[in-house]
Design an enzyme around this catalytic site. Structure first.
Site, PDB file in Angstrom:
ATOM      1  N   SER A   6       0.869  -1.178   0.000  1.00 59.99           N
ATOM      2  CA  SER A   6       0.000   0.000   0.000  1.00 59.99           C
ATOM      3  C   SER A   6       0.909   1.232   0.000  1.00 59.99           C
ATOM      4  CB  SER A   6      -0.925  -0.007   1.218  1.00 59.99           C
ATOM      5  OG  SER A   6      -0.193   0.114   2.416  1.00 59.99           O
TER       6      SER A   6
ATOM      7  N   HIS B 271      -3.416  -6.230   2.288  1.00 59.66           N
ATOM      8  CA  HIS B 271      -2.495  -7.209   2.867  1.00 59.66           C
ATOM      9  C   HIS B 271      -3.154  -8.574   3.100  1.00 59.66           C
ATOM     10  CE1 HIS B 271       0.220  -3.824   4.715  1.00 59.66           C
ATOM     11  NE2 HIS B 271       0.296  -3.899   3.406  1.00 59.66           N
TER      12      HIS B 271
ATOM     13  N   GLU C 297      -4.938  -2.671   9.087  1.00 55.26           N
ATOM     14  CA  GLU C 297      -4.249  -3.257  10.239  1.00 55.26           C
ATOM     15  C   GLU C 297      -4.969  -2.984  11.557  1.00 55.26           C
ATOM     16  OE1 GLU C 297      -0.193  -1.774  10.179  1.00 55.26           O
ATOM     17  OE2 GLU C 297      -0.129  -1.954   7.997  1.00 55.26           O
TER      18      GLU C 297
ATOM     19  N   GLU D 131       1.592  -9.489   6.907  1.00 60.16           N
ATOM     20  CA  GLU D 131       2.395  -9.079   8.066  1.00 60.16           C
ATOM     21  C   GLU D 131       2.243 -10.037   9.244  1.00 60.16           C
ATOM     22  OE1 GLU D 131       1.711  -4.903   8.825  1.00 60.16           O
ATOM     23  OE2 GLU D 131       2.716  -4.335   6.953  1.00 60.16           O
TER      24      GLU D 131
ATOM     25  N   ASP E 115      -4.323   0.902  11.501  1.00 59.18           N
ATOM     26  CA  ASP E 115      -3.840   1.596  10.305  1.00 59.18           C
ATOM     27  C   ASP E 115      -4.915   1.420   9.249  1.00 59.18           C
ATOM     28  OD1 ASP E 115      -2.632   2.696   8.114  1.00 59.18           O
ATOM     29  OD2 ASP E 115      -0.904   1.339   8.064  1.00 59.18           O
TER      30      ASP E 115
ATOM     31  N   GLU F 229      -3.546   5.386  12.303  1.00 60.05           N
ATOM     32  CA  GLU F 229      -2.628   5.760  11.222  1.00 60.05           C
ATOM     33  C   GLU F 229      -3.388   5.926   9.907  1.00 60.05           C
ATOM     34  OE1 GLU F 229       0.747   3.076  11.085  1.00 60.05           O
ATOM     35  OE2 GLU F 229       0.949   3.310   8.920  1.00 60.05           O
TER      36      GLU F 229
ATOM     37  N   ASP G 183       1.491   8.209   7.644  1.00 65.55           N
ATOM     38  CA  ASP G 183       2.404   7.295   6.951  1.00 65.55           C
ATOM     39  C   ASP G 183       2.489   7.749   5.488  1.00 65.55           C
ATOM     40  OD1 ASP G 183       3.671   5.192   5.662  1.00 65.55           O
ATOM     41  OD2 ASP G 183       2.165   3.686   6.111  1.00 65.55           O
TER      42      ASP G 183
ATOM     43  N   LYS H 170       9.785   5.092   7.495  1.00 64.01           N
ATOM     44  CA  LYS H 170      10.142   3.884   6.739  1.00 64.01           C
ATOM     45  C   LYS H 170      11.323   4.260   5.858  1.00 64.01           C
ATOM     46  CE  LYS H 170       5.454   1.948   6.177  1.00 64.01           C
ATOM     47  NZ  LYS H 170       4.232   2.061   5.325  1.00 64.01           N
TER      48      LYS H 170
ATOM     49  N   HIS I  45       8.487  -1.281   9.529  1.00 65.43           N
ATOM     50  CA  HIS I  45       8.777  -2.254   8.458  1.00 65.43           C
ATOM     51  C   HIS I  45       7.914  -1.939   7.233  1.00 65.43           C
ATOM     52  CE1 HIS I  45       5.083  -4.932   9.563  1.00 65.43           C
ATOM     53  NE2 HIS I  45       4.824  -3.654   9.630  1.00 65.43           N
TER      54      HIS I  45
ATOM     55  N   LYS J 188       6.789  -0.508  14.639  1.00 65.25           N
ATOM     56  CA  LYS J 188       5.704  -1.265  14.017  1.00 65.25           C
ATOM     57  C   LYS J 188       6.346  -2.305  13.134  1.00 65.25           C
ATOM     58  CE  LYS J 188       2.433  -0.204  10.847  1.00 65.25           C
ATOM     59  NZ  LYS J 188       1.456   0.561  10.063  1.00 65.25           N
TER      60      LYS J 188
HETATM   61  P1  PGA Z   1       3.002  -1.256   3.029  1.00 63.08           P
HETATM   62  O1  PGA Z   1       2.036  -1.079   4.266  1.00 63.08           O
HETATM   63  O2  PGA Z   1       4.347  -1.662   3.500  1.00 63.08           O
HETATM   64  O3  PGA Z   1       2.305  -2.310   2.223  1.00 63.08           O
HETATM   65  O4  PGA Z   1       3.025   0.068   2.301  1.00 63.08           O
HETATM   66  C1  PGA Z   1       2.459  -0.831   5.556  1.00 63.08           C
HETATM   67  C2  PGA Z   1       1.732   0.355   6.127  1.00 63.08           C
HETATM   68  O5  PGA Z   1       0.863   0.960   5.471  1.00 63.08           O
HETATM   69  O6  PGA Z   1       2.031   0.751   7.252  1.00 63.08           O
HETATM   70 ZN    ZN Z   2       0.551   2.586   7.061  1.00 65.31          ZN
END
Ligand code: PGA
Ligand code: ZN
Length: 430
Positions: A46, A158, A167, A210, A247, A290, A317, A342, A370, A393
């Site tokens: 995503s 996911h 999430e 995940e 999230d 998030e 994010d 990230k 991650h 996370k």
């Molecule tokens: P992604 O999702 O690594 O697939 O972008 C993780 C997140 O949105 O936190």
């Molecule tokens: Zn996110």
């Protein structure tokens, strides 16, 4: 050790697989003093539109996802320019990577190339110095273990179920050490598995990208209810031992043509979605939300932040994509009280650290994170301790690419001994 030992003598790239079975870049950096850094680029699903770009080959091999071009550029352009540089000069080597790339978003040589090399340089320097990575990056005061946000129910892109939000996380705050927090989380994860199996059959315990379960449920309320049941079933109290996080990854269910969000079979305006979140926070011990709105809606983020201030961290994010430029705008508008970091969203370690430091100095909490496609590389565990973010996370307490980070944090806590601290609920207070 003489300074010469830190000189980069070799830079290589290899193919590796990520946790989804897709190819990724592994960088190998060696120093004259015998230090070796191996680092692997993670990959999101995503992804935000403001992120630095991965370089992929296209065509048929590896179903278009090959990294042969990235590896060729690494060998032909990156290696010759980094060889002879000092591995301790992280800012300089990272600047060199951006310079070689020459675009604003790493699209020419690929953020998968630059982040793997950038992390490998840091690891090689730490190994040459003979000190652990968290100490090398963070210095003597890096003694704070992060509170983990464990994603135990997966939805969105996911998972193959019908949950719109991506999430649902359990946050073990009522512990006084990292390992105790992880024990509580693991017990709750397995309690949840049993509940799912009894209620929906064994197929409901299949896991998403995940490592969280992907049960056949459709409503956020059901997911949160399951978390409450699992926490209580494991002998803990919601709100006391555990808090919850969501999230939403709202860009994934946003329709730009109508400006509305497709949630649980309804089309919601921003205001209606905001009320939906607020309702959930009134019924469950939610401390973290998030990406509640689409990735450009700073105003919507700000409204929710104001509404839930002092009670829930609202986190950006895709909103920031670990980019100091978007963070500045968010800070000016009071958009969030937390920000995701990230490393591959921006493409170099230096830029990711700048982002995190800038956020924390402005009173915004940072969550080192991650990607859904990750690897066995535990780099972000050391990074979270180095930055003293107090939050990480990195998925469910299962699947090797997630447990590599948790297991590294257990090791760090052990190495720190009496110096180690676990912040618990403090990180959620303003
Ligand atoms: P992604 O999702 O690594 O697939 O972008 C993780 C997140 O949105 O936190
Ligand atoms: Zn996110």
């Amino acid at each position: 050790m003489p300074g010469d030992d830190f000189i980069i003598s070799e830079v290589r790239g290899l193919y590796a697989l990520d946790s989804r079975g897709n190819p990724t870049v592994k960088a190998v950096v060696k120093t004259k003093g015998g230090g070796r850094g191996y680092a692997l680029a993670p990959s999101g699903a995503s992804k935000g539109s403001k992120e630095a770009l991965e370089l992929r080959d296209g065509g048929k091999r590896w179903r278009g996802l090959g990294v042969s071009k990235a590896l060729a550029l690494l060998e032909e352009e990156v290696a010759p320019r980094l060889r002879g540089m000092d591995s301790r000069m992280q800012e300089e080597t990272d600047k060199m990577l951006s310079l070689i790339d020459g675009t604003g978003n790493k699209s020419r040589i690929g953020a998968n190339t630059t982040i793997a090399v950038s992390m490998a340089v840091a690891k090689a320097a730490a190994e040459t110095a003979g000190i652990p990575l968290y100490r090398y990056l963070g210095g003597v005061s890096s003694n704070v273990l992060p509170v983990p946000l464990l994603n135990v129910i997966n939805g969105g892109v996911h998972a193959g179920n019908k949950l719109d939000f991506q999430e649902f996380m359990i946050i073990p705050v009522g512990a006084d050490s990292f390992i105790e927090a992880l024990r509580m989380a693991s017990e709750t994860y397995h309690e949840l598995k049993e509940i799912l199996k009894k209620r929906y059959g064994p197929g409901a315990t299949n896991v998403g990208d995940e490592g969280g379960f992907a049960p056949p449920i459709e409503r956020a309320e059901e997911a949160l209810g399951l978390l409450d049941e699992a926490v209580r079933g494991a002998g803990y109290m919601p709100g006391d031992h555990f808090l919850y996080g969501i999230d939403a990854a709202a860009s994934q269910f946003y329709d730009a043509s109508t400006g509305s969000y497709a949630v649980e079979g309804k089309s919601l305006s921003r205001g209606e979605l905001l009320d939906f979140y607020v309702g959930l926070t009134e019924r469950y011990d939610i401390a973290y939300i998030e990406d509640p709105f689409e990735e450009n809606d700073m105003e919507g983020f700000g409204e929710l932040t104001n509404k839930l201030r002092g009670k829930v961290l609202v986190c950006g994010d895709d909103l920031y994509a670990t980019n100091p430029r978007y963070l500045e705008e968010g800070l000016a508008r009071g958009a969030t009280t937390a920000a995701i970091a990230k490393v591959n969203q921006i493409g170099t370690l230096t830029e990711a650290v700048d982002f995190a430091v800038k956020a924390m100095r402005s009173g915004v909490r940072v969550v080192v994170s991650h990607r859904s496609g990750d690897t066995e590389d535990p780099f972000i565990a050391d990074l979270a301790v180095a930055l003293k973010t107090g939050l990480i996370k990195t998925g469910a307490p299962s699947r090797g690419e997630r447990t590599s980070k948790y297991n590294r944090l257990i090791e760090i806590e052990y190495e720190l001994g009496a110096l180690a601290s676990y912040p618990g609920p403090r990180v959620f207070r303003p």
